[in-house]
Enzyme design. Structure first.
Site, PDB file in Angstrom:
ATOM      1  N   CYS A 117       0.811  -1.224   0.000  1.00 55.43           N
ATOM      2  CA  CYS A 117       0.000   0.000   0.000  1.00 55.43           C
ATOM      3  C   CYS A 117       0.844   1.274   0.000  1.00 55.43           C
ATOM      4  O   CYS A 117       0.326   2.355  -0.237  1.00 55.43           O
ATOM      5  CB  CYS A 117      -0.943  -0.009   1.193  1.00 55.43           C
ATOM      6  N   HIS A 258      -3.767   7.046   2.122  1.00 57.97           N
ATOM      7  CA  HIS A 258      -4.073   5.716   1.620  1.00 57.97           C
ATOM      8  C   HIS A 258      -5.457   5.330   2.138  1.00 57.97           C
ATOM      9  O   HIS A 258      -5.800   5.592   3.284  1.00 57.97           O
ATOM     10  CB  HIS A 258      -3.017   4.728   2.109  1.00 57.97           C
ATOM     11  N   ASN A 288     -10.115  -0.283  -1.131  1.00 58.37           N
ATOM     12  CA  ASN A 288      -8.669  -0.206  -0.983  1.00 58.37           C
ATOM     13  C   ASN A 288      -8.013  -0.785  -2.243  1.00 58.37           C
ATOM     14  O   ASN A 288      -7.974  -2.002  -2.424  1.00 58.37           O
ATOM     15  CB  ASN A 288      -8.271  -1.001   0.272  1.00 58.37           C
TER      16      ASN A 288
HETATM   17  O1  UT7 Z   1      -4.146  -1.544   3.056  1.00 60.71           O
HETATM   18  C1  UT7 Z   1      -3.100  -1.604   3.925  1.00 60.71           C
HETATM   19  C2  UT7 Z   1      -3.148  -2.542   5.011  1.00 60.71           C
HETATM   20  N1  UT7 Z   1      -4.433  -2.928   5.480  1.00 60.71           N
HETATM   21  C3  UT7 Z   1      -5.086  -2.206   6.407  1.00 60.71           C
HETATM   22  O2  UT7 Z   1      -4.703  -1.140   6.788  1.00 60.71           O
HETATM   23  C4  UT7 Z   1      -6.318  -2.874   7.008  1.00 60.71           C
HETATM   24  C5  UT7 Z   1      -6.292  -2.744   8.492  1.00 60.71           C
HETATM   25  N2  UT7 Z   1      -7.335  -3.500   9.167  1.00 60.71           N
HETATM   26  C6  UT7 Z   1      -8.655  -3.172   9.052  1.00 60.71           C
HETATM   27  O3  UT7 Z   1      -9.038  -2.274   8.352  1.00 60.71           O
HETATM   28  C7  UT7 Z   1      -9.609  -3.917   9.942  1.00 60.71           C
HETATM   29  O4  UT7 Z   1      -8.878  -4.672  10.895  1.00 60.71           O
HETATM   30  C8  UT7 Z   1     -10.597  -4.861   9.188  1.00 60.71           C
HETATM   31  C9  UT7 Z   1     -11.566  -4.022   8.391  1.00 60.71           C
HETATM   32  C10 UT7 Z   1      -9.836  -5.800   8.267  1.00 60.71           C
HETATM   33  C11 UT7 Z   1     -11.389  -5.668  10.222  1.00 60.71           C
HETATM   34  O5  UT7 Z   1     -12.052  -4.772  11.113  1.00 60.71           O
HETATM   35  P1  UT7 Z   1     -11.906  -4.927  12.687  1.00 60.71           P
HETATM   36  O6  UT7 Z   1     -12.736  -3.883  13.287  1.00 60.71           O
HETATM   37  O7  UT7 Z   1     -10.443  -4.925  13.046  1.00 60.71           O
HETATM   38  O8  UT7 Z   1     -12.549  -6.338  12.940  1.00 60.71           O
HETATM   39  P2  UT7 Z   1     -11.919  -7.585  13.719  1.00 60.71           P
HETATM   40  O9  UT7 Z   1     -11.008  -8.332  12.821  1.00 60.71           O
HETATM   41  O10 UT7 Z   1     -11.425  -7.145  15.050  1.00 60.71           O
HETATM   42  O11 UT7 Z   1     -13.224  -8.433  13.963  1.00 60.71           O
HETATM   43  C12 UT7 Z   1     -14.270  -7.969  14.838  1.00 60.71           C
HETATM   44  C13 UT7 Z   1     -15.442  -8.918  14.716  1.00 60.71           C
HETATM   45  C14 UT7 Z   1     -15.035 -10.392  14.847  1.00 60.71           C
HETATM   46  O12 UT7 Z   1     -16.104 -11.085  15.470  1.00 60.71           O
HETATM   47  P3  UT7 Z   1     -16.061 -11.418  17.021  1.00 60.71           P
HETATM   48  O13 UT7 Z   1     -14.832 -12.257  17.226  1.00 60.71           O
HETATM   49  O14 UT7 Z   1     -16.007 -10.112  17.722  1.00 60.71           O
HETATM   50  O15 UT7 Z   1     -17.349 -12.158  17.226  1.00 60.71           O
HETATM   51  C15 UT7 Z   1     -14.914 -10.830  13.412  1.00 60.71           C
HETATM   52  O16 UT7 Z   1     -15.097 -12.218  13.279  1.00 60.71           O
HETATM   53  O17 UT7 Z   1     -16.046  -8.792  13.423  1.00 60.71           O
HETATM   54  C16 UT7 Z   1     -16.041 -10.061  12.764  1.00 60.71           C
HETATM   55  N3  UT7 Z   1     -15.835  -9.823  11.350  1.00 60.71           N
HETATM   56  C17 UT7 Z   1     -16.846  -9.566  10.511  1.00 60.71           C
HETATM   57  N4  UT7 Z   1     -18.179  -9.488  10.709  1.00 60.71           N
HETATM   58  C18 UT7 Z   1     -18.924  -9.205   9.639  1.00 60.71           C
HETATM   59  C19 UT7 Z   1     -14.669  -9.789  10.653  1.00 60.71           C
HETATM   60  N5  UT7 Z   1     -14.914  -9.513   9.364  1.00 60.71           N
HETATM   61  C20 UT7 Z   1     -16.262  -9.374   9.246  1.00 60.71           C
HETATM   62  C21 UT7 Z   1     -17.106  -9.085   8.174  1.00 60.71           C
HETATM   63  N6  UT7 Z   1     -18.431  -9.009   8.414  1.00 60.71           N
HETATM   64  N7  UT7 Z   1     -16.647  -8.868   6.930  1.00 60.71           N
END
Ligand code: UT7
Length: 331
Positions: A117, A258, A288
């Protein structure tokens, strides 16, 4: 005494594919909701490059053609083409090599630069150095990724944010101290690799039936550690860039971040004291696009930019790689 040569951005081009992948489409593919994606990422839809035989270079070409048209130059006048990408058409020849051929950029050399990125920021810094050296007059810097080629559309943690696109800028020498790429801070920490990488297809794990069966040719991302590192990295480096140049948020016309997650962007703007209406944001429409996010913002906002505007370009991504660049807009 002659004035110092800076590299000025003198034209911008961009390309996004027509096909859209909306949150409603994703609801049918993985266990997710429009509400979750919007509130946790800011993305509403992404563009996907479809069609047999279509690759990253097919997005680079129209972006560079547009830039040439706007500047009134022929591709044969380009001295060097740098393509920031992690989704090259193939391992070799480089996407730059293939794109130059398709463009008729017969006098250009070029190469791909892999910094995920941060690919556009790293490439912009290299392109600027080529101009500042005095050896090259027209360097085109592109950020382009066909992320849909490495995304597992059964993995809800990654497929919801990524999309395809390409953006390009032309760099030319300027002796005007009020325009050009003025300062940059670029960082790298390969210790971040476990959290964001593609396991196979390189010399570590060459392609085999096993690597395909184990889905090792897809982007692998652990969202939370990347999120935490991105919030800190992008904000810290932007703050440091301003501080060492005695600038405050009031001096900045636009933050060009970004587009990985709207919450990361908001945190960066808050840290440098910039109101959110001075932040370029198109994540809701394009998602993204990895190396393409920043030049696609410049492409969309070009008509609103004024000569002398201070822009802070900031990114964080796989590697980890991150950085910020101060640009004074030249036209
Ligand atoms: O591009 C350069 C590098 N990349 C980035 O900068 C991306 C950085 N990371 C992010 O943007 C975020 O971490 C994500 C968008 C990928 C994920 O969001 P998050 O708020 O960090 O979610 P999480 O991984 O902490 O998951 C929270 C909850 C989990 O459920 P539980 O364990 O709390 O029950 C996940 O299983 O949300 C769940 N979850 C989803 N639910 C619905 C994870 N993905 C999804 C989804 N839909 N797509």
């Amino acid at each position: 005494m002659t004035n110092k040569i800076t590299a000025a951005i003198t034209a911008v081009g961009g390309y996004v594919p027509e096909d859209r992948l909306t949150n409603a489409d994703l609801e049918k593919m993985v266990d997710t909701t429009d509400e979750w994606i919007r509130t946790r990422t800011g993305v509403e839809e992404r563009r996907i490059l479809k069609g047999e035989g279509k690759a990253t270079s097919d997005m680079v070409v129209p972006a560079v053609q547009e830039l040439c048209r706007k500047r009134g130059i022929e591709p044969s006048e380009i001295d060097c083409l740098i393509v920031g990408t992690v989704t090259p058409d193939m391992v070799f020849p480089s996407t730059a090599n293939l794109a130059c051929h398709k463009l008729g950029a017969v006098n250009a050399w070029g190469f791909d630069l892999a910094a995920a990125c941060s690919g556009f920021l790293y490439s912009l810094s290299v392109g600027a150095a080529l101009i500042e050296s005095g050896r090259y007059k027209k360097v085109v810097v592109v950020g382009a990724d066909k992320m849909s080629s490495i995304i597992d559309y059964t993995d809800r943690a990654t497929c919801i944010i990524f999309g395809d696109g390409a953006g390009a800028v032309l760099l030319e020498p300027s002796t005007d101290p009020e325009s050009g790429i003025i300062d940059s801070i670029l960082r790298s920490d390969g210790g971040g690799a476990p959290h964001l990488h593609m396991k196979a297809g390189g010399s570590l794990n060459p392609a085999s039936h096993e690597t395909v069966d184990k889905k090792m040719h897809y982007a692998y991302q652990e969202g939370q550690p990347v999120f935490k590192a991105a919030v800190k990295g992008m904000a810290d480096v932007s703050y440091e860039l301003l501080e060492r140049n005695n600038l405050t948020g009031d001096d900045i016309a636009w933050l060009v971040p970004h587009q990985a997650n709207k919450r990361i962007i908001d945190a960066t703007a808050d840290r440098i004291g910039l109101s959110h209406d001075k932040v370029m944001l198109n994540i809701q429409r394009f998602g993204n696009t990895t190396a393409a996010t920043i030049p696609l913002c410049l492409w969309e906002w070009e008509s609103q930019l004024k000569k002398g505007d201070n822009l802070v370009l900031a990114a964080f991504g796989g590697g980890f790689t991150w950085g910020a660049i101060w640009v004074k807009w030249a036209y």
